[in-house]
Design a protein around this motif. Structure first.
Motif, PDB file in Angstrom:
ATOM      1  N   THR A 145      -0.341 -10.299  38.857  1.00  0.00           N
ATOM      2  CA  THR A 145      -0.758 -10.566  37.482  1.00  0.00           C
ATOM      3  C   THR A 145      -1.640  -9.437  36.975  1.00  0.00           C
ATOM      4  OG1 THR A 145      -0.778 -12.924  37.980  1.00  0.00           O
ATOM      5  CG2 THR A 145      -1.911 -12.242  35.994  1.00  0.00           C
ATOM      6  N   THR A 200      -7.575  -9.500  45.426  1.00  0.00           N
ATOM      7  CA  THR A 200      -7.471 -10.724  44.642  1.00  0.00           C
ATOM      8  C   THR A 200      -6.841 -11.820  45.491  1.00  0.00           C
ATOM      9  OG1 THR A 200      -5.332 -10.040  43.757  1.00  0.00           O
ATOM     10  CG2 THR A 200      -7.265  -9.554  42.421  1.00  0.00           C
ATOM     11  N   ASP A 246     -11.282 -14.960  39.430  1.00  0.00           N
ATOM     12  CA  ASP A 246     -11.366 -15.098  40.883  1.00  0.00           C
ATOM     13  C   ASP A 246     -12.311 -14.047  41.466  1.00  0.00           C
ATOM     14  OD1 ASP A 246     -10.503 -15.822  43.645  1.00  0.00           O
ATOM     15  OD2 ASP A 246      -9.551 -13.843  43.547  1.00  0.00           O
ATOM     16  N   TYR A 301      -2.422 -14.118  42.543  1.00  0.00           N
ATOM     17  CA  TYR A 301      -2.850 -13.307  41.404  1.00  0.00           C
ATOM     18  C   TYR A 301      -2.504 -11.835  41.596  1.00  0.00           C
ATOM     19  CZ  TYR A 301      -5.743 -17.398  40.386  1.00  0.00           C
ATOM     20  OH  TYR A 301      -6.190 -18.660  40.134  1.00  0.00           O
ATOM     21  N   ASN A 302      -1.891 -11.504  42.725  1.00  0.00           N
ATOM     22  CA  ASN A 302      -1.672 -10.094  43.048  1.00  0.00           C
ATOM     23  C   ASN A 302      -0.602  -9.427  42.189  1.00  0.00           C
ATOM     24  OD1 ASN A 302       0.165 -11.703  44.375  1.00  0.00           O
ATOM     25  ND2 ASN A 302       0.175 -10.520  46.251  1.00  0.00           N
ATOM     26  N   PHE A 356      -1.474 -17.905  34.131  1.00  0.00           N
ATOM     27  CA  PHE A 356      -2.133 -16.652  34.455  1.00  0.00           C
ATOM     28  C   PHE A 356      -3.452 -16.415  33.734  1.00  0.00           C
ATOM     29  CE2 PHE A 356       2.543 -16.041  34.320  1.00  0.00           C
ATOM     30  CZ  PHE A 356       2.753 -16.057  35.683  1.00  0.00           C
ATOM     31  N   ARG A 380      -5.103  -5.647  43.449  1.00  0.00           N
ATOM     32  CA  ARG A 380      -3.961  -6.564  43.470  1.00  0.00           C
ATOM     33  C   ARG A 380      -2.946  -6.146  44.514  1.00  0.00           C
ATOM     34  NH1 ARG A 380      -3.090  -5.558  37.301  1.00  0.00           N
ATOM     35  NH2 ARG A 380      -3.197  -3.572  38.328  1.00  0.00           N
ATOM     36  N   THR A 399      -7.997 -12.650  32.824  1.00  0.00           N
ATOM     37  CA  THR A 399      -6.994 -13.459  33.518  1.00  0.00           C
ATOM     38  C   THR A 399      -7.661 -14.314  34.588  1.00  0.00           C
ATOM     39  OG1 THR A 399      -6.590 -11.840  35.275  1.00  0.00           O
ATOM     40  CG2 THR A 399      -5.307 -11.584  33.224  1.00  0.00           C
ATOM     41  N   HIS A 400      -6.877 -15.211  35.174  1.00  0.00           N
ATOM     42  CA  HIS A 400      -7.396 -16.002  36.299  1.00  0.00           C
ATOM     43  C   HIS A 400      -7.750 -15.097  37.473  1.00  0.00           C
ATOM     44  CE1 HIS A 400      -6.814 -19.805  34.390  1.00  0.00           C
ATOM     45  NE2 HIS A 400      -5.503 -19.683  34.322  1.00  0.00           N
ATOM     46  N   GLY A 401      -7.020 -13.994  37.638  1.00  0.00           N
ATOM     47  CA  GLY A 401      -7.348 -13.026  38.687  1.00  0.00           C
ATOM     48  C   GLY A 401      -8.720 -12.411  38.486  1.00  0.00           C
TER      49      GLY A 401
END
Length: 158
Positions: A126, A119, A19, A123-124, A144, A90, A14-16
């Motif tokens: 996701t 995160t 990151d 994104y917290n 996401f 998250r 994911t983008h999280g």
């Protein structure tokens, strides 16, 4: 050279995740994304598919690489000569599990530190599980996950 392991199932990435990876790459000489086979979780994507999806998204991080592993994370970290394991948090609810894992890993591999990073805001909430769940109902998950993951989800879900 400081080697860091960033473990997870990444089912899907994911983008999280990206990151946390970006920040790890700024802190360490080498970051290995350790993709757990973890058949107990019954992954949606195979280990090879997850590795492929991850590799397509880490090209902008020259000090990052990805590998699939099975067994204990601490054994994998030792085999890679890693000194650090990094994990993303998250929410407060993640902390208890990560705290227990960090303590067990410290017991099994005293020379390997665990660093927990929060995160980025946004994104917290996701998670890979939530992304898969809403994708199954046809929701747009492009906010996401990377575009290659959106394609892979659509292909797998039919």
């Amino acid at each position: 050279m400081k080697v860091c392991i960033y473990p997870g199932t990444f089912d899907p990435i994911t983008h999280g995740h990206l990151d946390v990876l970006e920040r790890a790459c700024r802190l360490f000489d080498s970051v290995i994304i350790a993709i757990a086979e973890n058949r107990d979780k019954k992954p949606f994507f195979t280990a090879e598919e997850r590795l492929n999806l991850v590799n397509q998204n880490i090209e902008q991080f020259p000090n990052a690489s990805a590998m699939v592993f099975s067994g204990l994370l601490i054994d994998f970290a030792k085999a890679q000569n890693a000194s650090v394991i990094i994990r993303g948090l998250r929410a407060v609810s993640d902390f208890e599990f990560e705290f227990q894992m960090a303590n067990m890993n410290r017991h099994l591999g005293p020379g390997i530190e665990t660093i927990l990073v929060m995160t980025k805001e946004g994104y917290n909430y996701t998670s890979s599980s939530l992304v898969k769940q809403v994708a199954e109902y046809g929701a747009d998950v492009s906010e996401f996950v990377p575009s290659n993951v959106v394609k892979a989800l659509k292909a797998k879900l039919g």
